[in-house]
Design an enzyme around this catalytic site. Sequence first.
Site, PDB file in Angstrom:
ATOM      1  N   LYS A   1       0.903  -1.194   0.094  1.00  0.00           N
ATOM      2  CA  LYS A   1       0.117  -0.086   0.036  1.00  0.00           C
ATOM      3  C   LYS A   1       0.854   1.354   0.115  1.00  0.00           C
ATOM      4  O   LYS A   1       1.590   1.392   0.855  1.00  0.00           O
ATOM      5  CB  LYS A   1      -0.805  -0.026   1.207  1.00  0.00           C
ATOM      6  CG  LYS A   1      -1.603   1.009   1.069  1.00  0.00           C
ATOM      7  CD  LYS A   1      -2.604   1.412   2.494  1.00  0.00           C
ATOM      8  CE  LYS A   1      -2.025   2.761   3.175  1.00  0.00           C
ATOM      9  NZ  LYS A   1      -1.941   3.930   2.482  1.00  0.00           N
TER      10      LYS A   1
ATOM     11  N   GLU B   1      10.561   0.734  10.416  1.00  0.00           N
ATOM     12  CA  GLU B   1      11.463   1.961   9.766  1.00  0.00           C
ATOM     13  C   GLU B   1      10.729   3.045  10.141  1.00  0.00           C
ATOM     14  O   GLU B   1       9.920   3.608   9.449  1.00  0.00           O
ATOM     15  CB  GLU B   1      11.780   1.781   8.355  1.00  0.00           C
ATOM     16  CG  GLU B   1      12.482   0.490   7.875  1.00  0.00           C
ATOM     17  CD  GLU B   1      13.908   0.263   8.145  1.00  0.00           C
ATOM     18  OE1 GLU B   1      14.589   1.343   8.796  1.00  0.00           O
ATOM     19  OE2 GLU B   1      14.477  -0.613   7.884  1.00  0.00           O
TER      20      GLU B   1
ATOM     21  N   CYS C   1      13.528  10.685   6.782  1.00  0.00           N
ATOM     22  CA  CYS C   1      13.299  10.014   8.184  1.00  0.00           C
ATOM     23  C   CYS C   1      14.753  10.121   8.918  1.00  0.00           C
ATOM     24  O   CYS C   1      14.639  10.371   9.908  1.00  0.00           O
ATOM     25  CB  CYS C   1      13.253   8.563   8.109  1.00  0.00           C
ATOM     26  SG  CYS C   1      14.219   7.857   6.819  1.00  0.00           S
TER      27      CYS C   1
ATOM     28  N   GLU D   1       9.885  15.174  15.917  1.00  0.00           N
ATOM     29  CA  GLU D   1      10.049  14.968  14.488  1.00  0.00           C
ATOM     30  C   GLU D   1       9.211  16.036  13.653  1.00  0.00           C
ATOM     31  O   GLU D   1       7.912  15.972  13.789  1.00  0.00           O
ATOM     32  CB  GLU D   1       9.844  13.610  13.920  1.00  0.00           C
ATOM     33  CG  GLU D   1      10.373  13.435  12.483  1.00  0.00           C
ATOM     34  CD  GLU D   1      10.213  11.986  11.925  1.00  0.00           C
ATOM     35  OE1 GLU D   1       9.239  11.603  12.094  1.00  0.00           O
ATOM     36  OE2 GLU D   1      10.920  11.504  11.348  1.00  0.00           O
TER      37      GLU D   1
HETATM   38  P1  NAP Z   1       2.561   7.632   8.327  1.00  0.00           P
HETATM   39  O1  NAP Z   1       1.388   8.567   8.609  1.00  0.00           O
HETATM   40  O2  NAP Z   1       2.790   6.890   9.756  1.00  0.00           O
HETATM   41  O3  NAP Z   1       1.993   6.917   7.216  1.00  0.00           O
HETATM   42  C1  NAP Z   1       2.687   5.823   6.665  1.00  0.00           C
HETATM   43  C2  NAP Z   1       1.846   4.639   5.940  1.00  0.00           C
HETATM   44  O4  NAP Z   1       1.109   3.715   7.025  1.00  0.00           O
HETATM   45  C3  NAP Z   1       0.901   5.261   4.901  1.00  0.00           C
HETATM   46  O5  NAP Z   1       0.702   4.418   3.895  1.00  0.00           O
HETATM   47  C4  NAP Z   1      -0.279   5.296   6.097  1.00  0.00           C
HETATM   48  O6  NAP Z   1      -1.507   5.463   5.289  1.00  0.00           O
HETATM   49  C5  NAP Z   1      -0.188   4.115   6.720  1.00  0.00           C
HETATM   50  N1  NAP Z   1      -1.053   3.973   7.763  1.00  0.00           N
HETATM   51  C6  NAP Z   1      -1.647   5.100   8.357  1.00  0.00           C
HETATM   52  N2  NAP Z   1      -2.381   4.747   9.534  1.00  0.00           N
HETATM   53  C7  NAP Z   1      -2.442   3.169   9.277  1.00  0.00           C
HETATM   54  C8  NAP Z   1      -3.140   2.317  10.395  1.00  0.00           C
HETATM   55  N3  NAP Z   1      -3.710   2.506  11.198  1.00  0.00           N
HETATM   56  N4  NAP Z   1      -2.582   1.095   9.819  1.00  0.00           N
HETATM   57  C9  NAP Z   1      -1.923   0.614   8.725  1.00  0.00           C
HETATM   58  N5  NAP Z   1      -1.428   1.647   8.185  1.00  0.00           N
HETATM   59  C10 NAP Z   1      -1.584   3.048   8.396  1.00  0.00           C
HETATM   60  O7  NAP Z   1       3.823   8.526   8.037  1.00  0.00           O
HETATM   61  P2  NAP Z   1       4.073   9.277   6.786  1.00  0.00           P
HETATM   62  O8  NAP Z   1       3.304  10.648   7.308  1.00  0.00           O
HETATM   63  O9  NAP Z   1       3.352   8.811   5.563  1.00  0.00           O
HETATM   64  O10 NAP Z   1       5.505   9.581   6.701  1.00  0.00           O
HETATM   65  C11 NAP Z   1       6.093  10.163   7.327  1.00  0.00           C
HETATM   66  C12 NAP Z   1       7.217   9.174   8.446  1.00  0.00           C
HETATM   67  O11 NAP Z   1       7.810   8.151   7.939  1.00  0.00           O
HETATM   68  C13 NAP Z   1       7.907   9.965   9.154  1.00  0.00           C
HETATM   69  O12 NAP Z   1       8.055   9.964  10.561  1.00  0.00           O
HETATM   70  C14 NAP Z   1       9.293   9.550   8.874  1.00  0.00           C
HETATM   71  O13 NAP Z   1      10.496   9.790   9.586  1.00  0.00           O
HETATM   72  C15 NAP Z   1       9.012   7.922   8.436  1.00  0.00           C
HETATM   73  N6  NAP Z   1      10.086   7.574   7.568  1.00  0.00           N
HETATM   74  C16 NAP Z   1      10.995   6.496   7.928  1.00  0.00           C
HETATM   75  C17 NAP Z   1      11.939   5.906   7.135  1.00  0.00           C
HETATM   76  C18 NAP Z   1      12.869   4.913   7.567  1.00  0.00           C
HETATM   77  O14 NAP Z   1      13.525   4.127   6.856  1.00  0.00           O
HETATM   78  N7  NAP Z   1      13.023   4.737   8.998  1.00  0.00           N
HETATM   79  C19 NAP Z   1      12.034   6.395   5.557  1.00  0.00           C
HETATM   80  C20 NAP Z   1      10.856   7.468   5.208  1.00  0.00           C
HETATM   81  C21 NAP Z   1      10.039   8.031   6.161  1.00  0.00           C
HETATM   82  P3  NAP Z   1      -2.011   7.054   4.682  1.00  0.00           P
HETATM   83  O15 NAP Z   1      -1.543   6.976   3.323  1.00  0.00           O
HETATM   84  O16 NAP Z   1      -3.377   6.964   4.995  1.00  0.00           O
HETATM   85  O17 NAP Z   1      -1.511   8.064   5.565  1.00  0.00           O
END
Ligand code: NAP
Length: 482
Positions: A173, A248, A282, A378
């Site tokens: 997804k 991650e 991230c 963050e």
């Molecule tokens: P997010 O809100 O946590 O969303 C990530 C993914 O999870 C999206 O596809 C999201 O869907 C989905 N999601 C949300 N709620 C969910 C639930 N209850 N059950 C299952 N899936 C769910 O993060 P984001 O805002 O997209 O991305 C930013 C974050 O990612 C930051 O914290 C960043 O640090 C982190 N990040 C980490 C890395 C690494 O390698 N460590 C790399 C890149 C980013 P939706 O599309 O509906 O939001």
Amino acid sequence: MKTYQMYVDGKFCDAASGKTFNVFDPATEEVIATCPAGEAADVARAVAAAKRAFYGGWRGTSAQERGRILLRLAERIRARRDELARIETLNSGKPIVESEYDMDDSATCFEYYGGLATKINGEVIQVPANAVVMAVKEPMGVAGQIIPWNYPLAMAAWKLGPALAAGCTVVIKPAEQTPLSLLDLARDFEAIGLPPGVVNVVTGMGPECGGPIVAHPDVRKIAFTGSAEVGKIIMRSAADQLKRVSLELGGKSPNIFFSDADFEAAVDGALFGVFINQGEVCSAGSRVLVQQDIYKRFVDACAAKAKTIKVGPGIERETKMGPLVSAEQRDRVRRYQEIGKREAKVAAGGGAPKGKGWYVEPTIFYDVDNSATIAQEEIFGPVMSVIPFKDEAHALEIANATPYGLAAAVWTRDIFKAFRVVKGLEAGIVWVNHMQPTMLEAPWGGYKMSGFGRELGHWGVEEYLETKQIYINLDEAPIGWY
Ligand code: NAP
Ligand code: MG
């Protein structure tokens, strides 16, 4: 405006409910596409297809064949690089030059795992019994993958590459904000020889579409990249079935500058560390720790350079910083800018340009206390918090005083000092005299609340493998116990 469909069981289709959601261009705030709003019924269909594909053939496909398919996928990305990069920029806002880099990186990732597919080996183990004991690696089955919006295609490649090399099938997804590049790439899946059901792309909202992937009993493993907040929800849900997860998550990574570092390179490294990709990274070096004797000069130099960063539509080649991905993210970063003005001093930016597009100014706060909100939470935008330090011990104390532990960097010409600091840092990735280079061959992941599990390199493929012990008795005599 384009109408996109999901890719399930080798076919493009709408959501069972017929519902859709809008996808935007962050530079114009206009709707550029609609996508199906997938829910549990769509996920169930995708998982069923992935399960059929796994047991119906994919797990028995030779590693050579899986490798060749991954190499063909890489070739397609290279052939369509400009078109895919354009889509990525239109959808995410990031500068086109960065999108082109991401397409190259995604292709290289598939090439790496195409090559690795034939190098997944087990071990023969020496034992005291008259037996041959082996440990062999087997694919786990159907993998669920949930990815964020900051590096849409690259994050998909980091997950698809190892899963397919391992012999797993996938339900993936993309983030609701940025589903387009992966859906566009899916148009090539059939042509490169991916059997139906091996990769299913479902689109929709996190709780409604991501949630059912995590909860589905036929999904054996969840790979998630995103926020710590959602990471916790996923781990709780996966616990019901004791499902394997790799997480991650985010960070608040320290970028540490000692006074003996090359000054020009250091200033450049501080800006690159947190302003690349609009700071939606991230591993962003969002806490810049600077030794006292160069502190003032360093802040001034960073501020002067930050003010020259060209902010504009990602599609324009001279742009160095595009808009943030969504109105929600822009508002979130704007809130932190306001908090920062109360907690610290402003050296650059602090606001947002007027007009259309979800832009914010590259922002530098200085005299930040490490306990401040802008140093602990963050922000995921172009906001740098500069914190002074006295000596090595003080730098380490501040650097590790965070719940996160994804990345860190240290800048010095003194190799002994560099190694002492590297050893002291609680982070999964540590750079010396650089920040952000990401090597597909090396492990990527965090300590502490930045998650667990490692992507990339051979570590990435381990996340999709089970280990089976095989004991072959060579003693022809009966056991002789009874
Ligand atoms: P997010 O809100 O946590 O969303 C990530 C993914 O999870 C999206 O596809 C999201 O869907 C989905 N999601 C949300 N709620 C969910 C639930 N209850 N059950 C299952 N899936 C769910 O993060 P984001 O805002 O997209 O991305 C930013 C974050 O990612 C930051 O914290 C960043 O640090 C982190 N990040 C980490 C890395 C690494 O390698 N460590 C790399 C890149 C980013 P939706 O599309 O509906 O939001
Ligand atoms: Mg979200």
